[in-house]
Design an enzyme around this catalytic site. Structure first.
Site, PDB file in Angstrom:
ATOM      1  N   LYS A 194       8.818  10.618  -0.408  1.00 31.16           N
ATOM      2  CA  LYS A 194       8.313   9.250  -0.630  1.00 31.16           C
ATOM      3  C   LYS A 194       6.957   9.073   0.061  1.00 31.16           C
ATOM      4  CE  LYS A 194      10.832   7.589   3.406  1.00 31.16           C
ATOM      5  NZ  LYS A 194      12.077   6.955   3.896  1.00 31.16           N
ATOM      6  N   TYR A 204     -19.155  -2.456  17.805  1.00 33.53           N
ATOM      7  CA  TYR A 204     -18.862  -3.861  17.537  1.00 33.53           C
ATOM      8  C   TYR A 204     -18.190  -4.515  18.740  1.00 33.53           C
ATOM      9  CZ  TYR A 204     -19.578  -3.206  12.492  1.00 33.53           C
ATOM     10  OH  TYR A 204     -20.096  -2.973  11.262  1.00 33.53           O
TER      11      TYR A 204
HETATM   12  C1  LIG Z   1      12.759   8.022   4.621  1.00 34.27           C
HETATM   13  C2  LIG Z   1      14.181   8.303   4.475  1.00 34.27           C
HETATM   14  C3  LIG Z   1      14.718   9.526   4.879  1.00 34.27           C
HETATM   15  C4  LIG Z   1      13.913  10.607   5.575  1.00 34.27           C
HETATM   16  O1  LIG Z   1      13.820  10.338   6.946  1.00 34.27           O
HETATM   17  P1  LIG Z   1      13.163  11.429   7.953  1.00 34.27           P
HETATM   18  O2  LIG Z   1      13.393  10.832   9.268  1.00 34.27           O
HETATM   19  O3  LIG Z   1      11.718  11.481   7.580  1.00 34.27           O
HETATM   20  O4  LIG Z   1      13.846  12.694   7.715  1.00 34.27           O
HETATM   21  C5  LIG Z   1      16.053   9.772   4.629  1.00 34.27           C
HETATM   22  N1  LIG Z   1      16.823   8.832   4.017  1.00 34.27           N
HETATM   23  C6  LIG Z   1      16.334   7.632   3.632  1.00 34.27           C
HETATM   24  C7  LIG Z   1      17.237   6.655   2.990  1.00 34.27           C
HETATM   25  C8  LIG Z   1      15.015   7.317   3.866  1.00 34.27           C
HETATM   26  O5  LIG Z   1      14.553   6.123   3.501  1.00 34.27           O
END
Ligand SMILES: *Cc1c(COP(=O)(O)O)cnc(C)c1O
Length: 374
Positions: free
Chosen positions: A35, A262
């Site tokens: 993702k 800035y």
């Molecule tokens: C993002 C996510 C993961 C992965 O988590 P990590 O800590 O990056 O391994 C796993 N399960 C769900 C439901 C997630 O949203």
């Protein structure tokens, strides 16, 4: 063209998968979570390598992210976390993206869409065991699962839950969530319902909660070579896949009393030499004032003044060899020194995930060792 970039070392990604796969029980499947563009690393590139290492599933958080994988000819199973709108469900059926159905209404909608396309679709059900995010509450899960199981167009393939806190020392609540999940699984067993995949662990759970592995784990950050937290690092040797570099764009010799940046947040007490870097908070570097540093010629150069959207200034008085065009490590290693993602996360008052995924798309991604062999 830009002398500022995100470097993604695919040989390291492969090496990390190698380490994880030799640690992992052979019968334990994994889903690779790609993702948010694989936390900024490039979803397609990471997904392809995960599949080389036998990923059973890829997982994303939006329908569009799933479609991106399909448009790049990835035919492997893809799981889409969260809830889908009816319009999304239709796309998911069309492109064979596996959805979660956590209530009867969604299950019926999906079943109707599947029938329209003459398909029987696999589904996963998320059980909310305490995160209070998506999913059916563990106390109510069984009745929903029984209904979904009886719908012919749906194949109840997976049961899932997600930890609220898996990567801290204190596992009390994680173990309570695990108990609730097991209660639902036991209830399913009594009803004679079997699911192929039960999965609860993210990277932290994978490392620290082997009793929660069931038959699949979901890993996002770990293969990227970043440990979920400072206390959650059971296996060693993983190396960060991502680094961020730029080049010194300009140098300024300033005199006592001169200001930098800035907001006039830095005033020189004496002659200083300042390097200007062509990268700022608009690229994902935290918005800082006189905090943080970068590496030039293997040495730390502190940020002076407030950084801008497109530029920042660092003090190189103590690195007199510095020249325009020098390589600058913004995140990563240079010789013995390292600016790691956790340091940047502290600087931003956030978490490593946010830093990785936060490097903006205007920073070009450069892939290294694309053809390294696994
Ligand atoms: C993002 C996510 C993961 C992965 O988590 P990590 O800590 O990056 O391994 C796993 N399960 C769900 C439901 C997630 O949203």
């Amino acid at each position: 063209m830009r002398p500022a970039r995100v470097r993604i070392d695919l040989a390291r990604l492969r090496a990390n998968f190698q380490i994880i796969c030799s640690d992992k029980p052979a019968t334990l499947d994994f889903a690779c979570v790609v993702k948010d563009n694989a936390y900024g690393h490039g979803a397609v590139a990471v997904a392809r390598i995960a599949l080389e290492f036998g990923a059973r599933y890829l997982a994303v958080a939006t329908t569009d992210e799933g479609l991106e994988l399909r448009q790049n000819d990835i035919v492997a199973p893809v799981l889409v976390f969260g809830e889908r709108t009816p319009a999304e469900l239709e796309e998911c059926v069309r492109h064979e993206l596996t959805c979660f159905v956590n209530d009867v209404r969604t299950a019926k909608q999906l079943a109707r869409l599947a029938e329209e396309q003459a398909k029987r679709v696999p589904v996963h059900v998320e059980v909310d065991t305490g995160l209070s995010r998506y999913g059916v509450r563990w106390t109510k899960a069984l009745e929903v699962l029984e209904i979904i199981h009886a719908i012919p167009a749906l194949q109840l393939q997976g049961l899932m839950s997600h930890f609220a806190m898996s990567d801290e020392q204190d596992k009390t609540f994680a173990l309570e969530q695990l108990r609730r999940f097991q209660e639902v699984l036991a209830g399913l067993g009594e009803s004679g319902i079997r699911v192929t995949l039960s999965h609860m662990c993210n990277s932290g759970g994978y490392l620290d909660l082997p009793q929660g592995h069931f038959n699949m784990v979901r890993m996002g950050i770990l293969p990227l070579g970043v440990y979920p937290s400072q206390v959650c690092r059971r296996i060693s040797g993983l190396q960060p896949v991502m680094s961020v570099t730029c080049e010194v764009a300009a140098l300024q010799e300033i005199e006592a009393g001169d200001y930098v940046g800035y907001g006039m947040r830095y005033q020189a007490g004496e002659r200083r030499r300042i390097a200007v870097l062509p990268l700022g908070y608009g690229d994902g570097f935290p918005r800082v004032r006189n905090a943080g540093s970068v590496l030039i010629r293997g040495k730390r150069a502190p940020v002076v003044g407030g950084n801008a959207m497109d530029a920042m200034m660092v003090d190189v008085t103590d690195i007199p060899e510095t020249e325009v065009g020098d390589n600058v490590v913004v995140m990563g290693k240079d010789g013995e020194e390292e600016i790691d993602v956790h340091e940047l996360a502290r600087l931003k008052g956030s978490v490593s995930y946010d830093i990785l995924a936060g490097w903006r798309s205007r920073l070009p991604r450069v892939y290294l060792n694309e053809n390294s062999r696994s």
